[in-house]
Design an enzyme around this catalytic site. Structure first.
Site: not given
Ligand code: LLP
Length: 425
Positions: A275, A312, A316, A344-345, A373
């Site tokens: 992703g 983010r 994070y 307002c945070e 994200y």
């Molecule tokens: N496959 C599964 C089963 C997942 O749960 C995820 C991400 C991906 C693939 C894709 O992962 P990537 O290649 O994007 O690392 N909101 C968070 C990230 C949450 C990821 C959740 N799962 C952020 O902004 O860092």
């Protein structure tokens, strides 16, 4: 590498000056680059040339239809985690037979919808989920092809909130318990065992945890085959990191070499669910400075984007690079400022103590690496409207999601009968 670069002193997305988009749409807005998406997809895919592989873009990273469509046109499938994402994948042009359905909480309705659409594979995360899928599939006279997601109990050494491969995380089924689940699956009506799945976390900056997990996967495939299962697909998830601030992620080519070493000779089709590594650098969030607030103790740049637009940094502590749209002189002094939104945070932060060149009210800024994200995690907190999304290709731009309107924001709410028509005395 991305396609957001200064040309003649002004930041462009490919051949479009970003200030032109700001003039047309106002701020804030997300802007995505087609060339960057294409480049990242190709670089990732090239690593697996000659192997039987399928890249299932993880829709959750950026689910705008135009982004999905751009990747689908290159041959990408989709990793989805909800019925909504299945709809998006299909609407964006991903064929059903390239869709993998992950996630710990698939409902029966979502399973039915996925079966009716004819998706490729369900990644099973628990025994009750397996039982539910068997009931739904056999009830419709359908067969669901499944992989079981193994939890390898490996620390991905990433932010706690995005680590998924440890035994105290909710994801997957620990090995060797999963072996029992495979046995149950093989005996379940409406279920065909076809593969094994893993995803140990996101924003990984080191190949070692992947390598440990994939080595375990290879062993598990051999044992499952020994048990008589026809394991012909291996889904290795996503997780490869990108550069925020100082991070130095491994190049996709090194990841591919490691994958080949661990699982290249199993005779499985390899499925990947990237992703972030495809989408993050393909997007920026453009905002405008509302005020420069000096307290004597600190300088705050109060901008018109906030934690509701890009969560983010607040969630994070992510250190997205932030640059002015007007290129600063190389010799311009840098002074630390907090870049904050209007919410307002106290946690409404885009960057803390960030060295910035001189910036004044009305200047435009770009928050980089915001293509993954970013928009997908936005909310309307503080009754702020969801911002527009723009896709650039060469010298053209297209608004691929319009700015939300107040009519849309308020239109689905209503006063109950006992309040309607009353006004305070
Ligand atoms: N496959 C599964 C089963 C997942 O749960 C995820 C991400 C991906 C693939 C894709 O992962 P990537 O290649 O994007 O690392 N909101 C968070 C990230 C949450 C990821 C959740 N799962 C952020 O902004 O860092």
């Amino acid at each position: 590498m991305d396609h957001f670069v200064y040309k003649d002193g002004v930041l462009h997305a490919e051949d479009v000056p970003l200030a032109r988009i700001a003039d047309a749409l106002g701020t804030p807005f997300y802007c995505y680059s087609t060339a960057t998406l294409v480049r990242h997809y190709r670089v990732f895919a090239e690593g697996f040339d000659g192997l039987d592989s399928l890249i299932c873009y993880s829709i959750k990273a950026n689910s705008n239809l135009a982004v999905i469509g751009t990747l689908a046109a290159l041959g990408a499938g989709a990793d989805v985690v909800s019925g909504g994402e299945i709809r998006r994948a299909l609407a964006g042009g991903v064929p059903a037979h390239k869709i993998v359905f992950s996630g710990v909480g698939k409902t029966r309705d979502e399973m039915a919808m996925a079966l009716d659409a004819g998706i490729m594979q369900f990644n099973i995360e628990s025994e009750p989920e397996l039982a539910a899928l068997s009931a739904v599939a056999s009830g419709r006279g359908a067969t669901a092809q499944i992989a079981v997601r193994i939890n390898p109990d490996i620390d991905a050494a990433t932010h706690d909130k995005i680590a998924t491969g440890r035994k105290d995380n909710k994801f997957g089924i620990p090995w060797p318990r999963a072996r029992e689940v495979y046995r149950a699956a093989a005996a379940s009506p409406g279920i065909e065992v076809v593969g094994l799945a893993m995803h140990i976390g996101s924003q990984l900056l080191d190949l070692a945890p992947f390598e440990a997990a994939f080595t375990l996967a290879a062993r598990a495939v051999a044992e499952l085959r020994g048990d008589g299962h026809d394991i012909r697909r291996l889904d290795l998830g996503g997780g490869l990191g990108v550069t925020y601030g100082q991070d130095t992620p491994p190049p996709p080519a090194d990841y591919a070499v490691m994958v080949r070493r661990c699982v290249g000779d199993l005779g499985c089709q390899l499925i990947f669910e990237p992703g972030r590594v495809l989408a993050a650098n393909a997007g920026i969030l453009v905002c405008r400075v509302i005020y420069v607030k000096e307290t004597g103790h600190k300088t705050f740049l109060v901008v018109d984007a906030a934690m509701n637009d890009l969560l983010r940094p607040a969630l994070y502590e992510a250190g997205h690079e932030i640059i002015p749209l007007k290129e600063p002189a190389a010799a311009a002094p840098r002074a630390p400022v907090d870049i904050v939104g209007p919410i307002c945070e106290t946690g409404d932060i885009l960057a803390l103590a960030r060295p910035m060149p001189p910036v004044v009210a009305d200047d435009l800024l770009a928050v980089r690496t915001a293509g993954a994200y970013g928009s997908v995690m936005a909310s309307t907190y503080n009754s702020r409207l969801l911002v527009p999304e723009v896709l650039v290709k060469d010298g053209e731009f297209s608004v691929v999601r319009a700015r939300q309107t107040f009519e849309e924001l308020l239109g689905s709410e209503s006063l109950p009968a006992w309040l309607a028509g009353k006004s305070a005395a």
